[in-house]
Motif scaffolding. Sequence first.
Motif, PDB file in Angstrom:
ATOM      1  N   LEU A 118     -50.080  -9.114 124.707  1.00  0.00           N
ATOM      2  CA  LEU A 118     -49.332  -9.871 125.709  1.00  0.00           C
ATOM      3  C   LEU A 118     -49.763 -11.335 125.707  1.00  0.00           C
ATOM      4  N   SER A 119     -51.058 -11.577 125.629  1.00  0.00           N
ATOM      5  CA  SER A 119     -51.587 -12.945 125.673  1.00  0.00           C
ATOM      6  C   SER A 119     -51.188 -13.747 124.446  1.00  0.00           C
ATOM      7  N   VAL A 120     -51.272 -13.149 123.274  1.00  0.00           N
ATOM      8  CA  VAL A 120     -50.907 -13.860 122.043  1.00  0.00           C
ATOM      9  C   VAL A 120     -49.409 -14.167 122.051  1.00  0.00           C
ATOM     10  N   CYS A 121     -48.593 -13.203 122.440  1.00  0.00           N
ATOM     11  CA  CYS A 121     -47.147 -13.451 122.510  1.00  0.00           C
ATOM     12  C   CYS A 121     -46.828 -14.561 123.507  1.00  0.00           C
ATOM     13  N   THR A 122     -47.496 -14.551 124.641  1.00  0.00           N
ATOM     14  CA  THR A 122     -47.270 -15.581 125.654  1.00  0.00           C
ATOM     15  C   THR A 122     -47.669 -16.953 125.134  1.00  0.00           C
ATOM     16  N   ARG A 123     -48.839 -17.031 124.529  1.00  0.00           N
ATOM     17  CA  ARG A 123     -49.296 -18.308 123.974  1.00  0.00           C
ATOM     18  C   ARG A 123     -48.291 -18.870 122.973  1.00  0.00           C
ATOM     19  N   GLU A 124     -47.841 -18.027 122.072  1.00  0.00           N
ATOM     20  CA  GLU A 124     -46.926 -18.488 121.030  1.00  0.00           C
ATOM     21  C   GLU A 124     -45.564 -18.869 121.603  1.00  0.00           C
ATOM     22  N   ALA A 125     -45.071 -18.111 122.571  1.00  0.00           N
ATOM     23  CA  ALA A 125     -43.777 -18.432 123.179  1.00  0.00           C
ATOM     24  C   ALA A 125     -43.838 -19.739 123.954  1.00  0.00           C
ATOM     25  N   VAL A 126     -44.881 -19.906 124.753  1.00  0.00           N
ATOM     26  CA  VAL A 126     -45.020 -21.143 125.530  1.00  0.00           C
ATOM     27  C   VAL A 126     -45.175 -22.337 124.590  1.00  0.00           C
ATOM     28  N   GLN A 127     -45.945 -22.184 123.529  1.00  0.00           N
ATOM     29  CA  GLN A 127     -46.104 -23.281 122.572  1.00  0.00           C
ATOM     30  C   GLN A 127     -44.769 -23.610 121.916  1.00  0.00           C
ATOM     31  N   SER A 128     -43.980 -22.587 121.599  1.00  0.00           N
ATOM     32  CA  SER A 128     -42.655 -22.803 121.020  1.00  0.00           C
ATOM     33  C   SER A 128     -41.786 -23.617 121.976  1.00  0.00           C
ATOM     34  N   MET A 129     -41.838 -23.276 123.250  1.00  0.00           N
ATOM     35  CA  MET A 129     -41.054 -24.013 124.248  1.00  0.00           C
ATOM     36  C   MET A 129     -41.539 -25.448 124.370  1.00  0.00           C
ATOM     37  N   LEU A 130     -42.839 -25.629 124.445  1.00  0.00           N
ATOM     38  CA  LEU A 130     -43.398 -26.981 124.569  1.00  0.00           C
ATOM     39  C   LEU A 130     -43.064 -27.846 123.354  1.00  0.00           C
ATOM     40  N   ASP A 131     -43.176 -27.274 122.167  1.00  0.00           N
ATOM     41  CA  ASP A 131     -42.893 -28.015 120.932  1.00  0.00           C
ATOM     42  C   ASP A 131     -41.461 -28.529 120.883  1.00  0.00           C
ATOM     43  N   ARG A 132     -40.540 -27.786 121.515  1.00  0.00           N
ATOM     44  CA  ARG A 132     -39.128 -28.149 121.469  1.00  0.00           C
ATOM     45  C   ARG A 132     -38.645 -28.822 122.753  1.00  0.00           C
ATOM     46  N   GLY A 133     -39.552 -29.040 123.694  1.00  0.00           N
ATOM     47  CA  GLY A 133     -39.171 -29.684 124.944  1.00  0.00           C
ATOM     48  C   GLY A 133     -38.350 -28.803 125.865  1.00  0.00           C
ATOM     49  N   VAL A 134     -38.473 -27.496 125.718  1.00  0.00           N
ATOM     50  CA  VAL A 134     -37.745 -26.568 126.583  1.00  0.00           C
ATOM     51  C   VAL A 134     -38.435 -26.544 127.941  1.00  0.00           C
ATOM     52  N   ASP A 135     -37.714 -26.956 128.977  1.00  0.00           N
ATOM     53  CA  ASP A 135     -38.319 -26.991 130.313  1.00  0.00           C
ATOM     54  C   ASP A 135     -37.705 -25.967 131.260  1.00  0.00           C
ATOM     55  N   ASP A 136     -36.828 -25.113 130.730  1.00  0.00           N
ATOM     56  CA  ASP A 136     -36.221 -24.090 131.575  1.00  0.00           C
ATOM     57  C   ASP A 136     -36.396 -22.690 130.994  1.00  0.00           C
ATOM     58  N   GLY A 137     -37.332 -22.546 130.077  1.00  0.00           N
ATOM     59  CA  GLY A 137     -37.623 -21.218 129.531  1.00  0.00           C
ATOM     60  C   GLY A 137     -38.491 -20.447 130.510  1.00  0.00           C
ATOM     61  N   PHE A 138     -38.649 -19.157 130.240  1.00  0.00           N
ATOM     62  CA  PHE A 138     -39.528 -18.373 131.100  1.00  0.00           C
ATOM     63  C   PHE A 138     -40.142 -17.203 130.380  1.00  0.00           C
ATOM     64  N   VAL A 139     -41.208 -16.686 131.003  1.00  0.00           N
ATOM     65  CA  VAL A 139     -41.967 -15.563 130.477  1.00  0.00           C
ATOM     66  C   VAL A 139     -42.040 -14.504 131.561  1.00  0.00           C
ATOM     67  N   ILE A 140     -41.756 -13.265 131.184  1.00  0.00           N
ATOM     68  CA  ILE A 140     -41.811 -12.137 132.112  1.00  0.00           C
ATOM     69  C   ILE A 140     -42.790 -11.117 131.544  1.00  0.00           C
ATOM     70  N   HIS A 141     -43.718 -10.656 132.382  1.00  0.00           N
ATOM     71  CA  HIS A 141     -44.661  -9.612 131.983  1.00  0.00           C
ATOM     72  C   HIS A 141     -44.307  -8.327 132.728  1.00  0.00           C
ATOM     73  N   ILE A 142     -44.124  -7.266 131.980  1.00  0.00           N
ATOM     74  CA  ILE A 142     -43.885  -5.943 132.544  1.00  0.00           C
ATOM     75  C   ILE A 142     -45.223  -5.213 132.509  1.00  0.00           C
ATOM     76  N   CYS A 143     -45.706  -4.795 133.646  1.00  0.00           N
ATOM     77  CA  CYS A 143     -47.007  -4.099 133.708  1.00  0.00           C
ATOM     78  C   CYS A 143     -46.814  -2.600 133.624  1.00  0.00           C
ATOM     79  N   ARG A 144     -47.772  -1.960 132.995  1.00  0.00           N
ATOM     80  CA  ARG A 144     -47.744  -0.496 132.893  1.00  0.00           C
ATOM     81  C   ARG A 144     -48.882   0.065 133.701  1.00  0.00           C
TER      82      ARG A 144
END
Length: 144
Positions: A118-144
């Motif tokens: 979960l942490s690695v996926c989040t890091r990579e997704a947020v970095q992808s958004m930051l690199d492209r200037g995406v300011d309306d993206g989001f991350v959702i965590h589903i807990c088990r």
Amino acid sequence: MERYAGRVALVTGANSGIGAATARALLRRGLEVVGLDKRIDRVQQISKKLKDAPGMLYPLQCDVSCEENVLRAFKWIKENLGGVDVLTNSAGICRENLSTNGQTAEWRHTLDVNVLGLSVCTREAVQSMLDRGVDDGFVIHICR
């Protein structure tokens, strides 16, 4: 959700349960959905059932407990789709491993999937958004 039509969503654990339901819902709303899972055959079935959905599904085999797999998936997404705008972390395992009788290897695997993956996926997704200037993206965590 209409403003996200045509944008890229990544769903981990897309082969069943909440992950599969999330992928289907996003496809129906016109998003490009990358479905990550170890069981790629079950992810491929989602698009066969939703032939009329306006979105496109890209099933990728990935074990989120393996950082190399995750990094390879994000590289593919960047090269083929531009990057991630929405991340739903749904991959997870739940075992009856009590602290009094569980096996260390089972605990480690659970942590590798549910926390580190979960942490690695989040890091990579947020970095992808930051690199492209995406300011309306989001991350959702589903807990088990």
